[in-house]
Design a protein around this motif. Structure first.
Motif, short mmCIF file in Angstrom:
data_model
loop_
_atom_site.label_atom_id
_atom_site.label_comp_id
_atom_site.label_asym_id
_atom_site.label_seq_id
_atom_site.Cartn_x
_atom_site.Cartn_y
_atom_site.Cartn_z
N TYR A 1 0.86 -1.19 0.00
CA TYR A 1 0.00 0.00 0.00
C TYR A 1 0.89 1.24 0.00
CZ TYR A 1 -3.26 -3.64 1.43
OH TYR A 1 -4.00 -4.80 1.48
N SER B 1 1.70 6.73 0.28
CA SER B 1 2.02 7.88 1.14
C SER B 1 2.25 9.13 0.31
CB SER B 1 3.27 7.59 1.98
OG SER B 1 4.38 7.29 1.15
N SER C 1 -7.86 -0.67 0.55
CA SER C 1 -8.57 -1.95 0.70
C SER C 1 -10.07 -1.78 0.49
CB SER C 1 -8.31 -2.55 2.09
OG SER C 1 -6.96 -2.88 2.26
N ASP D 1 -6.95 -8.63 2.91
CA ASP D 1 -6.49 -9.37 4.08
C ASP D 1 -6.94 -10.82 4.06
OD1 ASP D 1 -5.08 -7.30 5.22
OD2 ASP D 1 -6.75 -6.59 6.43
N LYS E 1 -3.74 1.75 4.01
CA LYS E 1 -4.20 0.39 3.75
C LYS E 1 -5.72 0.32 3.80
CE LYS E 1 -4.03 -4.33 5.52
NZ LYS E 1 -3.47 -5.26 6.54
N SER E 2 -6.31 0.95 4.78
CA SER E 2 -7.77 0.92 4.93
C SER E 2 -8.44 1.58 3.73
CB SER E 2 -8.16 1.63 6.23
OG SER E 2 -9.57 1.73 6.34
N THR F 1 -1.17 7.65 8.03
CA THR F 1 -0.45 6.50 8.57
C THR F 1 -0.55 5.33 7.60
OG1 THR F 1 -2.42 5.63 9.69
CG2 THR F 1 -1.07 7.26 10.89
N PRO F 2 0.36 4.36 7.70
CA PRO F 2 0.25 3.17 6.84
C PRO F 2 -1.08 2.46 7.00
CG PRO F 2 2.44 3.29 7.84
CD PRO F 2 1.63 4.38 8.47
N ASP F 3 -1.60 2.41 8.23
CA ASP F 3 -2.89 1.76 8.44
C ASP F 3 -4.01 2.50 7.73
OD1 ASP F 3 -1.79 -0.24 9.95
OD2 ASP F 3 -2.29 0.67 11.89
N LEU F 4 -3.94 3.84 7.72
CA LEU F 4 -4.96 4.63 7.04
C LEU F 4 -4.89 4.40 5.53
CD1 LEU F 4 -7.16 6.80 7.28
CD2 LEU F 4 -5.36 8.53 7.02
#
Length: 549
Positions: free
Chosen positions: A512, A515, A531, A543, A527-528, A522-525
């Motif tokens: 992902y 950036s 995804s 996932d 990815k979300s 953030t990386p999680d943001l």
């Protein structure tokens, strides 16, 4: 004596098949990213361009430093025009979404038969054997072949000199097959978005039947194992030559002729990357090297680049001569044939471009295209304008584009075609400005009309020099909020294409790397966000995938 600052003039090598990661452009002064439709400039060039009156360096009171900086911005903007305003560039740009559109239903079927496994290629290699129609093996092979063929088209059309390993690959069918798969799927993607009844968009099935006859007859270039003949020049060489020589003409006219070949050489602007197409042009046409940058031969070279990058066969017209399909749509082959036409049939055209105006553009382009029996850029622009005038979907697309908006259905295609239609509207009325911007945006040749064209056709997206963020350009008359919303949705679609490509051809977990869109995210943001686009399309989260290697 001109004080040349090479840090403001040099541009880095902008491959059409761009790298997948963004970095601050601190060691390069300009780069058009042909994969993500972004113009990136060094902080200093950003600063100088922003300081110009009305954003265009054409007035007599600007400094030579500002002129140099603007010439780099013009160079990169020409790349934007090539990708979003030429038919070759549009097909290359659409080839990324076309890979997803071509495989969308096949991937959904693969999920039903096999489940969420990654990659499709790894699964196919682990399950060799005969493929019965409708089987998982057959579906996987279709997916992989579509992906390969469209990748092959991009490589062959842009950099044929690098293509030997590609054509030697066991999956390579033929040049004609690769071009057919890529262009057919790009055209079908447009039709599914704007013209489901094919009232305007040419039906690829018509030329597919004719190409199949060539395959069965073992015509060179159209069957498996056929000898391969590739042009020494590709879209990459044409695009870089067109951008560089347009930049050189701008510098020449903006300085009253003081910037010429010697200054260009001193500035390091004549390296082979940028001169390969021009040298081939001089060699094939047997024309003498022009004495000055404003010479008619340079104007003719820029026009040849324009015509070569704008085949009308397959889009927006059908294919009138199937046996000439590859040479008609391949930009490099078109370039070579146009040079031969000049040498053998139209040598007088070498002296005809002196005013760099619309009348000269119309006369010389029509003369050359009639001699080569191909569609002229003006005829192509006229056809697109007809689609917009008579087709409701196309008309709405351009209307939304003019407002900085786009409908959500296949939004990336809406954005790209809207820009192409806008470009075609200006191309039909003011082709000389878009073909010879350097001669029409500087010195005595500059007009308010040219400034208006440049503003309307400025890049959609640029990087922001202070924090590396990509941001949309808010043109006059557009709502910043609407433009920002379209920008976010456009790149949401892009993330879907990227993750789909990874699913098909890339082993290991999904990446992902977004950036560059939101450096503070953030990386999680990230990815979300990506995804969610993927799951909305395929009904399964990244996932949930089993990794096969």
């Amino acid at each position: 004596m001109l004080k040349i600052d090479t840090s403001l003039l040099d541009t880095s090598r902008g491959d059409l098949l761009a790298a997948t990661r963004f970095n601050a452009v601190l060691n390069a002064h300009g780069l058009y990213d042909g994969l993500r439709f972004v113009v990136r400039l060094s902080p200093r060039v950003h600063e100088l361009v922003a300081s110009l009156p009305n954003g265009i360096a054409s007035q007599g009171d600007v400094s030579f430093e500002q002129i140099q900086a603007f010439s780099t911005y013009l160079h990169e903007t020409i790349h934007w025009w090539q990708h979003a305003g030429s038919t070759c560039g549009l097909m290359l740009s659409l080839s990324y979404p076309a890979q997803t559109h071509a495989n969308l239903n096949h991937l959904k079927t693969f999920l039903q038969l096999v489940g969420p496994v990654k990659s499709v290629m790894a699964w196919a290699e682990a399950h060799p054997g005969e493929s019965q129609p409708g089987s998982a093996n057959a579906i996987a092979n279709i997916i992989i072949n579509n992906q390969f063929d469209i990748e092959a088209y991009r490589s062959l059309a842009t950099n044929p000199e690098r293509a030997q390993a590609l054509v030697d690959h066991r999956m390579f069918e033929s040049v004609g097959h690769s071009y057919d798969i890529a262009l057919s799927n790009s055209v079908f993607a447009l039709a599914s978005t704007f013209d489901r009844d094919l009232a305007f968009v040419p039906d690829p099935r018509v030329w597919k039947d004719e190409l199949q006859k060539l395959t069965e007859a073992k015509v060179q270039g159209y069957y498996y194992g056929s000898p391969i003949e590739l042009s020494p020049i590709g879209a990459y060489h044409i695009f870089e030559g067109q951008a560089r020589f347009g930049q050189l003409q701008y510098l020449h006219f903006a300085t009253g002729g003081r910037f010429d070949w010697a200054e260009a050489q001193e500035a390091g602007m004549m390296t082979p990357i940028y001169t390969a197409a021009f040298e081939a042009f001089l060699t094939i046409t047997s024309l003498p090297r022009p004495a000055t940058v404003d010479h008619p031969v340079v104007g003719l070279f820029l026009l040849i680049c324009d015509i070569a990058a704008n085949p009308g066969e397959a889009f927006p017209f059908s294919v009138p001569f199937p046996e000439m399909f590859v040479s008609d749509v391949d930009p490099g082959m078109r370039f070579v044939l146009l040079c031969l036409v000049i040498e053998r049939q139209c040598p007088e055209t070498a002296a005809l471009i002196t005013r760099y105006d619309a009348a000269e553009y119309a006369h010389v382009s029509t003369t050359l295209c009639e001699a080569m029996k191909t569609f002229s850029p003006l005829r192509i622009a006229g056809e697109i304008n007809r689609w917009v005038s008579e087709g409701e979907g196309f008309r709405r697309c351009l209307e939304q584009h003019d407002l900085g908006k786009a409908d959500l259905v296949n939004l990336p295609l809406q954005v790209l075609f809207g820009q192409f239609a806008s470009f075609s509207r200006d191309k039909a009325r003011r082709p000389h400005i878009l073909c010879w911007p350097g001669a029409n945006m500087a010195g005595a040749g500059v007009t308010d009309e040219a400034a208006g064209v440049f503003s309307r056709q400025s890049p959609l997206f640029v990087d922001r020099s202070d924090d590396m963020t990509i941001v949309p350009v808010v043109r006059m008359g557009r709502s910043e909020a609407a433009v920002m919303e379209t920008f976010q949705d456009f790149y949401g679609g892009f993330s879907l294409y990227d993750l789909t490509r990874q699913w098909i051809a890339e082993d290991g977990p999904f990446r992902y790397d977004y950036s560059w869109l939101q450096p503070e995210g953030t990386p999680d943001l990230m990815k979300s966000w990506a995804s969610r686009q993927f799951e909305n399309t395929y009904g399964v989260s990244p996932d949930q995938f089993e990794l096969l290697s």
